[in-house]
Motif scaffolding. Structure first.
Motif, PDB file in Angstrom:
ATOM      1  N   GLY A 134      -4.739 -24.494   7.874  1.00 41.51           N
ATOM      2  CA  GLY A 134      -4.608 -25.819   8.471  1.00 41.51           C
ATOM      3  C   GLY A 134      -5.688 -26.149   9.468  1.00 41.51           C
ATOM      4  N   MET A 135      -6.378 -25.129   9.988  1.00 41.84           N
ATOM      5  CA  MET A 135      -7.386 -25.335  11.030  1.00 41.84           C
ATOM      6  C   MET A 135      -8.817 -25.317  10.508  1.00 41.84           C
ATOM      7  N   VAL A 136      -9.007 -25.288   9.197  1.00 43.90           N
ATOM      8  CA  VAL A 136     -10.365 -25.170   8.647  1.00 43.90           C
ATOM      9  C   VAL A 136     -11.247 -26.314   9.129  1.00 43.90           C
ATOM     10  N   GLU A 137     -10.811 -27.550   8.863  1.00 45.07           N
ATOM     11  CA  GLU A 137     -11.651 -28.703   9.194  1.00 45.07           C
ATOM     12  C   GLU A 137     -11.846 -28.841  10.707  1.00 45.07           C
ATOM     13  N   SER A 180     -21.046 -23.720  21.343  1.00 41.31           N
ATOM     14  CA  SER A 180     -20.532 -22.421  21.784  1.00 41.31           C
ATOM     15  C   SER A 180     -21.678 -21.411  21.799  1.00 41.31           C
ATOM     16  N   PRO A 181     -21.751 -20.529  22.794  1.00 44.29           N
ATOM     17  CA  PRO A 181     -20.743 -20.255  23.822  1.00 44.29           C
ATOM     18  C   PRO A 181     -20.937 -20.996  25.136  1.00 44.29           C
ATOM     19  N   ARG A 182     -21.985 -21.827  25.261  1.00 47.34           N
ATOM     20  CA  ARG A 182     -22.087 -22.606  26.505  1.00 47.34           C
ATOM     21  C   ARG A 182     -20.860 -23.492  26.654  1.00 47.34           C
ATOM     22  N   ASP A 183     -20.502 -24.190  25.607  1.00 51.93           N
ATOM     23  CA  ASP A 183     -19.225 -24.885  25.588  1.00 51.93           C
ATOM     24  C   ASP A 183     -18.164 -23.844  25.259  1.00 51.93           C
ATOM     25  N   ARG A 184     -17.192 -23.680  26.119  1.00 51.90           N
ATOM     26  CA  ARG A 184     -16.215 -22.599  26.003  1.00 51.90           C
ATOM     27  C   ARG A 184     -15.000 -23.079  25.205  1.00 51.90           C
ATOM     28  N   ILE A 185     -14.738 -22.418  24.082  1.00 49.37           N
ATOM     29  CA  ILE A 185     -13.588 -22.747  23.236  1.00 49.37           C
ATOM     30  C   ILE A 185     -12.571 -21.618  23.369  1.00 49.37           C
ATOM     31  N   VAL A 186     -11.380 -21.960  23.829  1.00 52.26           N
ATOM     32  CA  VAL A 186     -10.313 -20.984  24.029  1.00 52.26           C
ATOM     33  C   VAL A 186      -9.234 -21.245  22.988  1.00 52.26           C
ATOM     34  N   PHE A 187      -9.029 -20.305  22.079  1.00 53.81           N
ATOM     35  CA  PHE A 187      -8.059 -20.478  20.994  1.00 53.81           C
ATOM     36  C   PHE A 187      -6.687 -19.947  21.394  1.00 53.81           C
ATOM     37  N   ASP A 188      -5.666 -20.764  21.129  1.00 51.06           N
ATOM     38  CA  ASP A 188      -4.274 -20.426  21.455  1.00 51.06           C
ATOM     39  C   ASP A 188      -3.419 -21.216  20.458  1.00 51.06           C
ATOM     40  N   VAL A 189      -2.635 -20.587  19.613  1.00 56.00           N
ATOM     41  CA  VAL A 189      -2.480 -19.157  19.426  1.00 56.00           C
ATOM     42  C   VAL A 189      -3.763 -18.615  18.781  1.00 56.00           C
ATOM     43  N   SER A 190      -4.283 -17.503  19.277  1.00 57.44           N
ATOM     44  CA  SER A 190      -5.598 -17.100  18.781  1.00 57.44           C
ATOM     45  C   SER A 190      -5.530 -16.514  17.383  1.00 57.44           C
ATOM     46  N   HIS A 191      -4.321 -16.455  16.789  1.00 61.29           N
ATOM     47  CA  HIS A 191      -4.287 -16.114  15.362  1.00 61.29           C
ATOM     48  C   HIS A 191      -4.799 -17.278  14.513  1.00 61.29           C
ATOM     49  N   GLN A 192      -5.127 -18.399  15.146  1.00 63.65           N
ATOM     50  CA  GLN A 192      -5.766 -19.521  14.452  1.00 63.65           C
ATOM     51  C   GLN A 192      -7.282 -19.392  14.416  1.00 63.65           C
ATOM     52  N   SER A 193      -7.823 -18.249  14.794  1.00 65.99           N
ATOM     53  CA  SER A 193      -9.266 -18.136  15.032  1.00 65.99           C
ATOM     54  C   SER A 193     -10.052 -17.538  13.880  1.00 65.99           C
ATOM     55  N   TYR A 194      -9.444 -17.305  12.717  1.00 66.16           N
ATOM     56  CA  TYR A 194     -10.189 -16.683  11.614  1.00 66.16           C
ATOM     57  C   TYR A 194     -11.413 -17.529  11.231  1.00 66.16           C
ATOM     58  N   VAL A 195     -11.232 -18.830  11.151  1.00 67.04           N
ATOM     59  CA  VAL A 195     -12.352 -19.704  10.752  1.00 67.04           C
ATOM     60  C   VAL A 195     -13.434 -19.680  11.824  1.00 67.04           C
ATOM     61  N   HIS A 196     -13.009 -19.706  13.073  1.00 68.35           N
ATOM     62  CA  HIS A 196     -13.954 -19.599  14.188  1.00 68.35           C
ATOM     63  C   HIS A 196     -14.772 -18.316  14.055  1.00 68.35           C
ATOM     64  N   LYS A 197     -14.152 -17.233  13.669  1.00 69.13           N
ATOM     65  CA  LYS A 197     -14.884 -15.980  13.523  1.00 69.13           C
ATOM     66  C   LYS A 197     -15.890 -16.066  12.379  1.00 69.13           C
ATOM     67  N   MET A 198     -15.482 -16.717  11.287  1.00 68.59           N
ATOM     68  CA  MET A 198     -16.409 -16.871  10.170  1.00 68.59           C
ATOM     69  C   MET A 198     -17.669 -17.631  10.589  1.00 68.59           C
ATOM     70  N   LEU A 199     -17.508 -18.601  11.472  1.00 66.34           N
ATOM     71  CA  LEU A 199     -18.626 -19.467  11.847  1.00 66.34           C
ATOM     72  C   LEU A 199     -19.434 -18.914  13.013  1.00 66.34           C
ATOM     73  N   THR A 200     -19.037 -17.778  13.544  1.00 65.97           N
ATOM     74  CA  THR A 200     -19.745 -17.191  14.686  1.00 65.97           C
ATOM     75  C   THR A 200     -20.258 -15.796  14.350  1.00 65.97           C
ATOM     76  N   GLY A 201     -20.736 -15.641  13.111  1.00 64.48           N
ATOM     77  CA  GLY A 201     -21.421 -14.416  12.731  1.00 64.48           C
ATOM     78  C   GLY A 201     -20.568 -13.339  12.114  1.00 64.48           C
ATOM     79  N   ARG A 202     -19.299 -13.647  11.824  1.00 67.98           N
ATOM     80  CA  ARG A 202     -18.410 -12.603  11.318  1.00 67.98           C
ATOM     81  C   ARG A 202     -17.840 -12.932   9.937  1.00 67.98           C
ATOM     82  N   ALA A 203     -18.518 -13.770   9.186  1.00 64.36           N
ATOM     83  CA  ALA A 203     -18.008 -14.170   7.875  1.00 64.36           C
ATOM     84  C   ALA A 203     -17.870 -12.990   6.930  1.00 64.36           C
ATOM     85  N   ALA A 204     -18.768 -12.009   7.044  1.00 64.06           N
ATOM     86  CA  ALA A 204     -18.718 -10.871   6.126  1.00 64.06           C
ATOM     87  C   ALA A 204     -17.410 -10.107   6.247  1.00 64.06           C
ATOM     88  N   ALA A 205     -16.784 -10.153   7.416  1.00 62.73           N
ATOM     89  CA  ALA A 205     -15.515  -9.450   7.602  1.00 62.73           C
ATOM     90  C   ALA A 205     -14.378 -10.097   6.824  1.00 62.73           C
TER      91      ALA A 205
END
Length: 729
Positions: free
Chosen positions: A89-92, A103-128
């Motif tokens: 639901g949080m992709v777009e 980011s990271p100058r603009d600080r994004i705080v995820f809550d619930v941070s289990h919504q952060s998979y897409v954020h991780k993909m877009l911040t250098g961790r897509a291979a995971a």
């Protein structure tokens, strides 16, 4: 028809697969066509190394990126499992955040941070998420140790606004030199019901300055949304954000509404509008939880349906669904538990998806013992109007099924993600003469520490707490249950029971919830540590309990050694064992739930195994017998809030060593109390002061360390305990 994968991809949109990804896909019966490539640069996601790459895309490429991310999430869920529904639901929204903000100058705080998979993909961790060989590289929650784009280690909920207020406060005090730009709190997936979220909203309005609160409204919590706030939120959605009362305006906050929460272009425009804003604002986005599931899948489909893919119904893979807009509170989603048959919309099963490899496996301990407890309580509802089960969300994970909730009616209350409120609410029920049972996970109960002390224990409230997932586990560092004994067992007036079998567990529950005024009812709150994997495995395989074979005498039973094994001389006073019944157990015929149970009488060594560590006690005793001819005394203490002095005194004769085993933090835990007992009750005859060895966990946070490795680290194996015992002789 769905494909066997359940992902519904058009063959023309499929990704190429090679190597390990193809082998893993075949292993789990996932058509290789749905597993994204992790080495083909023709696909957008594999080229995203940082948010700068998102900004570099052409506007018409954003929808394709969203489609690839959704494809990846669906495949990842089948192979690895995880919090897939909330991320779908949080992709777009996540793509739009990184398109607009820096980011990271603009600080994004995820809550619930289990919504952060897409954020991780877009911040250098897509291979995971793309490469099965690398799935274990990232945790399911934000973690600054992984990336500078993650602000906090967060695995619980409700705190993002407070954390964002703190970031913004320092920025505003230090000025441009702070290095902090926009501050964005992303909250949702039910976390707005958490009390600390309201405290954050209240502070944000007073503090002022740039603060952007993105409220992801997917009409869900972990289970359904419950609470008075959800009616006004529904009316805001229905009115396009114009209805009153407006919860956020009432706090003094600016407010914007975005109905198309799964439209990346609409979200980019909305975020651009509030970027660099000079006052706090809430951007309320209406999203679809599980967007990309088609809602048709069943367990049978996943095993027997053909592998022919079907097409998406939109460019980003979001299907139309009727599984929304139930009446409030809604009870119509009949997904039985929270880890299979996920679909779009109001679906509890989409909160946590188990991998396909787990389909058909027996219930884990949470569900097994949770169902058992609910089955024991349900027949009592008709005769006990004050008996109420309370879950601060996460009901299905703990075996509180949809069917039970529907049958229970008013005897079941979901308070939302509100552990503090749930405990205080239970104390109120108890004060009025009711019988409340509060059930959730050990690490979540940490959030209610003050209420356990004040409202519950100080007031001697008859509250029963079912403490799930207590003990060591291979979970991430935000969900470890290793600290529950140190917390609960040291609260004055609270009793913590640690059953080692289903029979004892149900007996503990019956005692804890005995009607007020009953002859043997407890005088205050009772915490029951729900048995874990070691206990359930031993119940399913009695050979893992080589001393008793799982066969123990019915309760109540003496916890003390027979009189022949003890003596009244040398420091044993009036509490001396009399026959096979301890003095405390004789009082007025009361069934005393705090007496320890001696399951084998021996000499030289006494092994006391607490809760989940009890099977290890029997296995160690068997090894001592087989390898060294030592018949050890084996004790199940059954509780960890007090010591059975009768038993400890009786061990002075014939026992040179006392061994304590616990699967929790050693420092401040239970075993040290046994050591302290003998140190503080030293007798003149040195031969009658046993040497005590404590085995348990170090005081540390562990992150996804396998349970077997933790047991090795802490010496909680048969070989290590046996070696320590024999080394001392």
């Amino acid at each position: 028809m769905r494909s066997a994968s359940g992902n519904g991809f058009d063959s023309s949109d499929s990704f190429a697969v090679s190597g390990a990804a193809e082998r893993t896909a075949r292993l789990h019966d996932i058509p290789p066509s749905i597993t994204p490539s992790h080495g083909d640069d023709s696909h957008l996601l594999s080229r995203i190394a940082s948010p700068a790459d998102v900004k570099a895309l052409a506007p018409n490429e954003l929808a394709e990126l969203c489609r690839e991310i959704r494809t990846t999430l669906l495949a990842y869920g089948h192979q690895h499992g995880g919090h897939i529904g909330s991320n779908l639901g949080m992709v777009e929204a996540t793509v739009a955040l990184h398109r607009v903000f820096d980011s990271p100058r603009d600080r994004i705080v995820f809550d619930v941070s289990h919504q952060s998979y897409v954020h991780k993909m877009l911040t250098g961790r897509a291979a995971a998420y793309l490469d099965p060989d690398r799935f274990s590289e990232v945790t399911g929650f934000t973690n600054p140790d992984e990336s500078k784009h993650d602000q906090f280690v967060l695995g619980h909920t409700g705190t993002s606004i407070s954390l964002a207020c703190g970031l913004a406060k320092t920025r505003d005090m230090e000025g441009p030199g702070s290095g902090i730009g926009n501050v964005i709190a992303v909250i949702g997936d039910g976390s707005l019901s958490s009390g600390v979220a309201f405290e954050g909203l209240n502070n944000a309005a007073e503090q002022g300055g740039n603060l952007i609160i993105v409220f992801n409204d997917n009409e869900m919590s972990i289970a359904g949304d419950f609470g008075g706030m959800y009616g006004p939120l529904a009316r805001l959605r229905a009115s396009g954000g114009t209805a009153q009362p407006n919860l956020f305006n009432a706090f003094g906050l600016d407010y914007r509404y975005v109905e198309a929460g799964n439209d990346v272009s609409a979200l980019v425009a909305a975020f651009e509008e509030v970027r660099d804003i000079d006052h706090p604002v809430v951007v309320h986005i209406h999203t679809l939880k599980g967007a990309g599931y088609d809602g048709e899948e069943t367990h049978a489909d996943r095993q027997t349906a053909s592998a022919s893919p079907v097409s998406f119904d939109s460019p980003t893979g979001v299907h139309p669904t009727d599984n929304v807009n139930h009446s409030e509170p809604w009870h119509s989603d009949h997904c039985n538990l929270s880890d299979h048959e996920p679909h779009e919309g109001q679906c509890e099963a989409s909160h946590w998806q188990n991998p396909d490899a787990a389909i058909g496996k027996p219930d884990d301990p949470r569900k097994h013992y949770g169902k058992m407890a609910m089955a024991a309580l349900e027949p009592r509802f008709a005769a006990e109007p004050g008996l109420v089960v309370i879950s601060p969300a996460t009901p299905g994970s703990n075996g509180i099924t949809h069917e039970f909730r529907e049958r229970a009616g008013a005897h079941y209350v979901d308070t939302g993600i509100t552990e503090s409120h749930a405990v205080a609410y239970a104390a109120g029920i108890a004060r009025a003469g009711g019988t409340p049972v509060v059930a959730t996970t050990a690490s979540f109960f940490q959030r209610a520490y003050d209420q356990f002390f004040q409202e519950m224990s100080l007031n001697r409230s008859r509250v029963t707490v079912l403490d799930f997932l207590g003990g060591l586990s291979g979970s991430d560092n935000t969900h470890s249950g290793a600290y529950d004994v140190t917390m609960f067992s040291n609260i004055p007036g609270a009793t913590m029971l640690v059953p080692t079998s289903a029979r004892d567990y149900l007996a503990d529950l019956a005692w804890a919830t005995a009607p007020a005024g009953s002859a043997d009812a407890p005088a205050g709150p009772v915490v029951i540590r729900v048995p874990g994997e070691a206990i359930l495995t031993a119940e399913r395989d009695a050979t893992l309990l080589p001393v008793t074979g799982g066969q123990i005498a019915d309760r109540p039973q003496s916890a003390s050694l027979p009189a022949s094994a003890s003596s009244a001389s040398g420091g044993i006073s009036a509490a001396t064992v009399r026959g096979t019944v301890s003095v405390t157990a004789q009082r007025a015929g009361v069934r005393h739930m705090l007496d320890w149970r001696v399951n084998q009488t021996g000499s030289h060594v006494a092994i006391i195994g607490l809760g989940n560590a009890y099977p290890l006690a029997e296995q160690t005793a068997a090894a001592l017998s087989a390898d060294y001819g030592i018949t050890a005394t084996v004790i199940d203490p059954r509780q960890c809030t007090s010591l059975d002095s009768d038993v400890l005194e009786s061990l002075r004769d014939g026992h040179q060593q006392v061994i304590t085993l616990e699967d929790g933090q050693l420092e401040g835990g239970w075993g040290e109390k046994v050591t302290a007992y003998y140190a503080n009750h030293h007798v003149s005859d040195g031969s009658r002061n046993p040497h005590v060895l404590n085995f348990g966990a170090a005081k540390e946070f562990t992150d996804r360390v396998p349970l077997g490795e933790l047991n090795e680290r802490y010496g909680l194996t048969v070989e290590q305990v046996t070696e320590a015992i024999t080394r001392c002789f």
